[in-house]
Design a protein around this motif. Structure first.
Motif, mmCIF file in Angstrom:
data_model
loop_
_atom_site.group_PDB
_atom_site.id
_atom_site.type_symbol
_atom_site.label_atom_id
_atom_site.label_comp_id
_atom_site.label_asym_id
_atom_site.label_seq_id
_atom_site.Cartn_x
_atom_site.Cartn_y
_atom_site.Cartn_z
ATOM 1 N N ARG A 196 9.456 1.171 2.105
ATOM 2 C CA ARG A 196 8.819 2.369 1.878
ATOM 3 C C ARG A 196 9.953 3.539 1.862
ATOM 4 N NH1 ARG A 196 4.696 0.065 5.394
ATOM 5 N NH2 ARG A 196 6.197 0.860 7.329
ATOM 6 N N LYS A 197 10.973 3.268 2.588
ATOM 7 C CA LYS A 197 11.903 4.426 2.597
ATOM 8 C C LYS A 197 12.508 4.375 1.158
ATOM 9 C CE LYS A 197 16.225 5.860 4.972
ATOM 10 N NZ LYS A 197 17.203 5.546 6.019
ATOM 11 N N ARG A 198 12.805 3.027 0.622
ATOM 12 C CA ARG A 198 13.425 2.991 -0.728
ATOM 13 C C ARG A 198 12.463 3.794 -1.821
ATOM 14 N NH1 ARG A 198 16.551 1.023 -4.720
ATOM 15 N NH2 ARG A 198 15.800 0.220 -6.576
ATOM 16 N N GLU A 199 11.227 3.468 -1.660
ATOM 17 C CA GLU A 199 10.402 4.020 -2.520
ATOM 18 C C GLU A 199 10.454 5.573 -2.629
ATOM 19 O OE1 GLU A 199 8.466 2.864 -5.179
ATOM 20 O OE2 GLU A 199 9.320 0.956 -4.854
ATOM 21 N N ASN A 200 10.554 6.123 -1.559
ATOM 22 C CA ASN A 200 10.486 7.711 -1.144
ATOM 23 C C ASN A 200 11.721 8.176 -1.811
ATOM 24 O OD1 ASN A 200 7.907 7.499 0.351
ATOM 25 N ND2 ASN A 200 8.974 7.311 2.186
ATOM 26 N N SER A 201 12.763 7.417 -1.886
ATOM 27 C CA SER A 201 14.036 7.632 -2.506
ATOM 28 C C SER A 201 14.121 7.510 -4.004
ATOM 29 C CB SER A 201 15.195 7.058 -1.994
ATOM 30 O OG SER A 201 15.236 7.130 -0.607
ATOM 31 N N LEU A 202 13.293 6.603 -4.422
ATOM 32 C CA LEU A 202 13.370 6.222 -5.773
ATOM 33 C C LEU A 202 12.610 7.546 -6.678
ATOM 34 C CD1 LEU A 202 14.809 3.950 -7.378
ATOM 35 C CD2 LEU A 202 12.409 2.592 -7.237
ATOM 36 N N GLU A 203 11.731 7.840 -5.978
ATOM 37 C CA GLU A 203 10.586 8.865 -7.143
ATOM 38 C C GLU A 203 11.569 10.033 -7.312
ATOM 39 O OE1 GLU A 203 7.642 8.079 -8.434
ATOM 40 O OE2 GLU A 203 8.081 6.169 -7.822
ATOM 41 N N PRO A 204 12.144 10.438 -6.679
ATOM 42 C CA PRO A 204 13.086 11.817 -6.956
ATOM 43 C C PRO A 204 14.141 11.276 -8.035
ATOM 44 C CG PRO A 204 12.708 11.637 -4.621
ATOM 45 C CD PRO A 204 12.245 10.464 -5.123
ATOM 46 N N TRP A 205 14.715 10.332 -7.780
ATOM 47 C CA TRP A 205 15.798 9.732 -8.742
ATOM 48 C C TRP A 205 15.101 9.517 -10.051
ATOM 49 C CZ3 TRP A 205 16.160 5.379 -11.798
ATOM 50 C CH2 TRP A 205 17.294 5.184 -12.149
ATOM 51 N N LYS A 206 14.067 8.866 -10.069
ATOM 52 C CA LYS A 206 13.418 8.612 -11.678
ATOM 53 C C LYS A 206 12.991 10.040 -12.351
ATOM 54 C CE LYS A 206 10.973 4.238 -10.263
ATOM 55 N NZ LYS A 206 9.748 3.657 -10.182
ATOM 56 N N ARG A 207 12.597 11.088 -11.404
ATOM 57 C CA ARG A 207 12.445 12.407 -12.020
ATOM 58 C C ARG A 207 13.829 13.000 -12.649
ATOM 59 N NH1 ARG A 207 8.594 12.766 -7.734
ATOM 60 N NH2 ARG A 207 10.148 13.882 -6.570
ATOM 61 N N GLU A 208 14.767 12.974 -11.577
ATOM 62 C CA GLU A 208 15.936 13.336 -12.159
ATOM 63 C C GLU A 208 16.666 12.694 -13.132
ATOM 64 O OE1 GLU A 208 19.799 14.820 -9.534
ATOM 65 O OE2 GLU A 208 19.581 12.653 -9.414
ATOM 66 N N ILE A 209 16.561 11.347 -13.232
ATOM 67 C CA ILE A 209 17.133 10.586 -14.464
ATOM 68 C C ILE A 209 16.521 10.981 -15.683
ATOM 69 C CG2 ILE A 209 15.881 8.495 -14.412
ATOM 70 C CD1 ILE A 209 19.705 8.857 -14.456
ATOM 71 N N GLU A 210 15.187 11.097 -15.832
ATOM 72 C CA GLU A 210 14.227 11.451 -16.958
ATOM 73 C C GLU A 210 14.828 12.560 -17.268
ATOM 74 O OE1 GLU A 210 10.389 10.866 -15.520
ATOM 75 O OE2 GLU A 210 10.347 8.543 -15.637
#
Length: 461
Positions: free
Chosen positions: A429-443
């Motif tokens: 769950r902690k990874r998913e919470n970190s992954l979402e902002p990264w996806k937006r940033e990389i896009e």
């Protein structure tokens, strides 16, 4: 028609002979030469007498067994200061030891060679060293040692003695097979010794070279491959691709992969260490670099090539300390970062060290990407991102998920690498919470990169 043989009576011959002047004919003999040596008149012995003495010494020895060794030693002592006699004896001695089918020297002369060879006046001479090698039990290994010390390959060695020793001796052709076995006996070979080895490999026939390379790969320690990149680069260029690769044994092919990967990972590791030591980085970026260095250590045997791209600030600080393929990363306004491009055989892996995004990208190894990543093209962060590729994050627990991502593309870690652990539900769950902002940033960064590349193309047109 045959001419008639002149007819002369005995009386006519006697009368003719009586009118000839008195002539003393000197018949060569071994005793005559030995007498000259004993009387200190060796310099007066004619070349004809020496030739006869050398030729007849073996037969003379059979009739003078008690004197054969002593007299042969005396002949060698004369040869120390008689260059012509040296040449006659050394030539025949080389044949004596190098071609057993042709015995051209008395055994006593061969066995007395040390009397001559131990003299300080001649012991350093190359022909003397070569003959000492020929009469040793490991003649080929000793000849390889001499060639290595002189930094010459077989052809160069033979050219240097062509007027002194016979080059047709079989051992001179056979010792090339002892070059690789000799090289592996050298503790910590220097660069000149490695260059000598490569020169010898280059002049070998195809079958000789395959045999030598296979021996090197399966017997040289891994430490040597890390320290002597010239050898590893030569092997990669000549044996990693093409038909030579399939002529190697399975253990040799496995070791070659390890050698290439080890030395390229060493370049990567060195780069990370220099960045950590030379650049004033925030703690979170230092920790990020350490984690990437440790992660890719598990893939060190898989590296084929490595290209390092540095921003201007890093190049000024560390570039002169890095070996390998290092280029300047074009400034396109992106956050400062170093970029490493790994060649994993079927895939190119691009690793961004710092800045926003900080991703890993995966590209298939085709001719187009080959030219882009390892050709002459200028690269920047935005140009690389504009190419797309499959990407992976470096957010929380990335080390647990990246191996699966790489494995799905056929990139496996080194043997005996510990498998990734299964994270708990809370960690996921902690990874998913970190992954979402990264996806937006990389896009966002990818859109920015495409706009930049589109603008560059418009300006060029």
């Amino acid at each position: 028609m045959r001419s008639e043989t002149p007819q002369c009576s005995p009386n006519q011959l006697i009368q003719l002979a009586s009118n000839l002047p008195d002539v003393t004919i000197s018949i060569p003999s071994v005793d005559k030469v030995l007498e000259g040596i004993e009387q200190g008149k060796a310099d007066r012995v004619s070349k004809l007498d020496w030739i006869y003495c050398i030729h007849a010494k073996a037969q003379w020895d059979q009739q003078n067994i008690d004197r054969c060794r002593k007299t042969s030693a005396a002949i060698w002592k004369v040869a120390i200061s008689n260059l012509w006699l040296q040449h006659q004896l050394l030539w025949r001695l080389a044949v004596y030891y190098g071609d057993q089918q042709e015995q051209v020297l008395a055994q006593s002369l061969a066995e007395s060679f040390d009397i001559f060879a131990n003299s300080d006046l001649v012991s350093h001479l190359l022909p003397v060293q070569i003959i000492r090698a020929l009469c040793s039990k490991q003649a080929g290994r000793e000849l390889a040692k001499i060639a290595c010390e002189k930094c010459v390959n077989r052809t160069e060695l033979l050219n240097s003695i062509q007027d002194i020793l016979p080059a047709y001796i079989p051992l001179f052709s056979q010792f090339i097979e002892d070059i690789a076995p000799y090289f592996i006996t050298i503790n910590f070979p220097n660069q000149n010794q490695v260059k000598w080895l490569l020169s010898c490999l280059d002049e070998m026939s195809g079958s000789q070279q395959i045999k030598a390379v296979d021996h090197l790969l399966t017997n040289v320690s891994h430490d040597i491959s890390n320290n002597y990149f010239l050898l590893v680069d030569w092997l990669r260029n000549n044996y990693r691709n093409g038909e030579n690769w399939y002529k190697l044994s399975d253990p040799a092919r496995r070791r070659l992969r390890e050698w290439i990967g080890g030395i390229k990972y060493g370049d990567f590791q060195n780069l990370v260490n220099l960045i950590l030591n030379k650049l004033d980085l925030p703690d979170f970026e230092s920790k990020r670099l350490c984690s990437r260095r440790n992660f890719w250590a598990s893939y060190s045997n898989r590296f084929e090539r490595l290209r390092i791209l540095l921003p201007k600030t890093s190049q000024l600080a560390i570039a002169y300390q890095i070996q390998g393929d290092v280029d300047l990363l074009e400034d396109d306004g992106s956050d400062p970062t170093e970029v490493c491009i790994f060649d994993f055989g079927e895939w190119f892996v691009v690793e961004f060290f710092r800045g926003r995004g900080g991703e890993t990208r995966l590209f298939p190894k085709n001719s187009k990407n080959q030219q882009i990543f390892f050709g002459e093209s200028t690269l920047s962060v935005k140009r690389i991102r504009c190419l797309g590729g499959d990407r992976h994050d470096h957010v929380y627990l990335w080390q647990e998920f990246s191996p699966t991502w790489l494995k799905n593309h056929g990139i496996l870690p080194n043997p005996n690498t510990q498998p990734s652990r299964n994270p708990t539900a809370d960690k996921l769950r902690k990874r998913e919470n970190s992954l979402e902002p990264w996806k937006r940033e990389i896009e966002y960064l990818e859109r920015e990169a495409k706009a930049y590349c589109k603008k560059i193309c418009f300006l060029i047109e």
